[in-house]
Scaffold this active site. Structure first.
Site, PDB file in Angstrom:
ATOM      1  N   MET A  66       0.608  -1.043   0.390  1.00 31.10           N
ATOM      2  CA  MET A  66       0.272  -0.079   0.090  1.00 31.10           C
ATOM      3  C   MET A  66       1.005   1.830   0.140  1.00 31.10           C
ATOM      4  O   MET A  66       1.164   2.494  -1.087  1.00 31.10           O
ATOM      5  CB  MET A  66      -1.014  -0.301   1.477  1.00 31.10           C
ATOM      6  CG  MET A  66      -1.684  -0.912   1.326  1.00 31.10           C
ATOM      7  SD  MET A  66      -2.893  -0.810   2.713  1.00 31.10           S
ATOM      8  CE  MET A  66      -3.988  -2.124   3.103  1.00 31.10           C
ATOM      9  N   THR A  67       2.077   1.667   1.141  1.00 33.86           N
ATOM     10  CA  THR A  67       2.558   2.905   1.174  1.00 33.86           C
ATOM     11  C   THR A  67       3.518   3.068  -0.041  1.00 33.86           C
ATOM     12  O   THR A  67       4.293   2.203  -0.465  1.00 33.86           O
ATOM     13  CB  THR A  67       3.672   2.328   2.177  1.00 33.86           C
ATOM     14  OG1 THR A  67       2.124   1.587   3.930  1.00 33.86           O
ATOM     15  CG2 THR A  67       3.678   4.013   2.226  1.00 33.86           C
ATOM     16  N   SER A  89       0.153   7.095   5.066  1.00 31.37           N
ATOM     17  CA  SER A  89      -0.676   6.851   5.388  1.00 31.37           C
ATOM     18  C   SER A  89      -2.637   7.841   4.507  1.00 31.37           C
ATOM     19  O   SER A  89      -3.070   6.919   4.578  1.00 31.37           O
ATOM     20  CB  SER A  89      -1.763   7.582   6.267  1.00 31.37           C
ATOM     21  OG  SER A  89      -0.537   6.744   7.631  1.00 31.37           O
ATOM     22  N   GLN A 140      -9.767  -5.365  10.793  1.00 30.45           N
ATOM     23  CA  GLN A 140      -9.028  -5.847  11.132  1.00 30.45           C
ATOM     24  C   GLN A 140      -7.063  -5.952  11.862  1.00 30.45           C
ATOM     25  O   GLN A 140      -7.112  -6.146  11.662  1.00 30.45           O
ATOM     26  CB  GLN A 140      -9.452  -7.604   9.711  1.00 30.45           C
ATOM     27  CG  GLN A 140      -8.495  -8.733  10.874  1.00 30.45           C
ATOM     28  CD  GLN A 140      -8.809 -10.039  10.016  1.00 30.45           C
ATOM     29  OE1 GLN A 140     -10.151 -10.090   9.842  1.00 30.45           O
ATOM     30  NE2 GLN A 140      -7.932 -10.627   9.879  1.00 30.45           N
ATOM     31  N   GLU A 141      -7.262  -5.327  10.476  1.00 30.67           N
ATOM     32  CA  GLU A 141      -4.861  -4.801  10.508  1.00 30.67           C
ATOM     33  C   GLU A 141      -5.342  -4.017  11.762  1.00 30.67           C
ATOM     34  O   GLU A 141      -4.311  -4.402  13.012  1.00 30.67           O
ATOM     35  CB  GLU A 141      -4.758  -3.834   9.618  1.00 30.67           C
ATOM     36  CG  GLU A 141      -3.374  -3.460   9.443  1.00 30.67           C
ATOM     37  CD  GLU A 141      -2.533  -3.118   8.174  1.00 30.67           C
ATOM     38  OE1 GLU A 141      -1.673  -2.393   8.180  1.00 30.67           O
ATOM     39  OE2 GLU A 141      -3.525  -3.127   7.265  1.00 30.67           O
ATOM     40  N   GLN A 198       9.339   5.470  46.693  1.00 34.91           N
ATOM     41  CA  GLN A 198       7.539   5.721  46.803  1.00 34.91           C
ATOM     42  C   GLN A 198       6.876   6.117  44.858  1.00 34.91           C
ATOM     43  O   GLN A 198       5.988   6.253  44.396  1.00 34.91           O
ATOM     44  CB  GLN A 198       7.329   7.077  47.365  1.00 34.91           C
ATOM     45  CG  GLN A 198       5.100   7.020  47.216  1.00 34.91           C
ATOM     46  CD  GLN A 198       5.352   8.235  48.096  1.00 34.91           C
ATOM     47  OE1 GLN A 198       5.986   9.539  47.940  1.00 34.91           O
ATOM     48  NE2 GLN A 198       4.229   7.599  49.289  1.00 34.91           N
TER      49      GLN A 198
END
Length: 381
Positions: free
Chosen positions: A127-128, A134, A243-244, A281
């Site tokens: 894809m990329t 993106s 799903q990814e 602490q």
């Protein structure tokens, strides 16, 4: 908090997955890091154990589990070993599988799925692109019809499994005038003239997973290798992305949790100023915060897994899970490094390697900023 998501069959499967990692991956971890890929023998062994065909019907060599919770169990166990292992296996068995099962013809299923399940055919998804990131709708790789074939030109980058994949699902623009509605998916196979791999990319983290640049110069692909419908590739990808993203969320939190467990054990043993550092602490409160953050996040992820197993997970809820788990994962691991002190910066410590491996999760599968954009749009903003 007790998890109620899984039943006895899932837990039995978990034991098998954990045994697979212990026997086949743990002894060669350093070798995989050095060579920057996972040996094919490991893939073949995974195939023998039925880990690659969870989504594939039995008639094509898979187990046809029909329950996404098995996918999630496998991702959890792989992530406990390393983010890279979960990433590489996830791309093949969790991301590519639905494309090859749901969008293919009977002939394509017979041709590809049996070897997909055995590990003889390794897959990746392209894809990329170098200029797109993106923004999937802006891809520049083209496919032009030539008789019964298509000629693909362009490039992809940051492709997990890209260097060793035998089949790559490639998104290419087939109708430029239609913009996002003019993209088609093609199966580009090793050996096709003009299909070349660039170098294995030298990443900050996750060296075990091979990540590569892919180049397509007049690659002739037959129509028989079209996946899904012509010009509906963008829609197909949008349908598969939940799903990814839930898979990424499962891996993210499962990767951070065991490192936090190890850090708590370290904080009980390591002494400073005459007492265990965990009893100071600030550190005690910090670890209480981190444990709560991981468990609360896990509860939301479990709800997403259950929803997806029922076919009810929305793209927006998947986006929430993806970005939040990536954020929590990185925050937790950064604190784990800090609690280890100087040792946390040494590659021999799992905390250091996990910290490096995790950074990309805020970028891939859609950057966290894109996830927030999707959520914001859903709010009507």
């Amino acid at each position: 908090m007790r998890r109620t998501l899984y039943g006895p069959d899932h837990e039995a499967f978990r034991e098998s997955a954990r045994e697979f990692v212990t026997r086949n991956v743990a002894p060669v971890e350093e070798k995989l890091i050095e060579q920057r890929y996972i040996d094919r023998e490991i893939w073949l062994e995974a195939g023998k154990n039925g880990f690659l065909g969870l989504e594939v019907p039995e008639e094509y060599g898979g187990s046809g589990a029909g329950d996404y919770r098995f996918n999630a169990v496998l991702a959890e166990e792989l992530s406990r070993s390393s983010a890279a292992l979960a990433s590489s296996f996830g791309i093949h068995a969790d991301v590519c599988a639905p494309y090859l099962v749901q969008l293919t013809t009977e002939e394509q299923k017979q041709r590809w799925l049996p070897k997909f399940c055995t590990g003889e055919m390794l897959t990746a998804i392209g894809m990329t692109e170098p200029s797109g990131g993106s923004d999937l709708a802006a891809l520049k790789t083209t496919a032009v019809r030539d008789g019964d074939d298509w000629i693909i030109n362009g490039s992809k980058t940051f492709i997990t499994n890209g260097f060793n994949a035998d089949l790559v699902i490639v998104a290419a623009r087939t109708s430029p005038e239609k913009k996002a509605k003019g993209i088609t998916l093609f199966a580009v196979e090793t050996g096709m003239a003009g299909f070349e791999r660039g170098r294995k990319l030298d990443k900050v983290g996750q060296p075990e997973s091979d990540t590569a640049e892919l180049f397509f110069e007049n690659v002739r692909v037959p129509s028989e290798n079209i996946i899904g419908e012509i010009d509906r590739g963008f829609i197909h990808m949008m349908e598969m992305l939940p799903q990814e993203r839930v898979g990424a969320a499962v891996a993210n939190i499962s990767h951070a949790a065991p490192i936090l467990e190890e850090t708590i054990a370290y904080a009980k043993e390591r002494k400073a100023f005459g007492q265990p550092i965990g009893s100071l602490q600030w550190n005690k409160f910090l670890l209480a915060d981190l444990v709560t953050r991981v468990e609360v996040t896990q509860a939301y992820v479990d709800q997403c897994i259950e929803a997806h197993a029922e076919g009810k997970l929305s793209a927006v809820d998947a986006a929430k899970a993806k970005w939040w788990t990536a954020q929590v994962q990185n925050e937790v691991l950064d604190h784990c490094v800090q609690l280890h002190g100087g040792y946390g910066f040494m590659n021999e410590y799992r905390a250091a390697r996990a910290w490096k491996d995790a950074r990309v999760t805020k970028i891939w599968a859609g950057s966290n900023e894109i996830m927030k954009e999707l959520i914001g749009r859903d709010l009507g903003l």
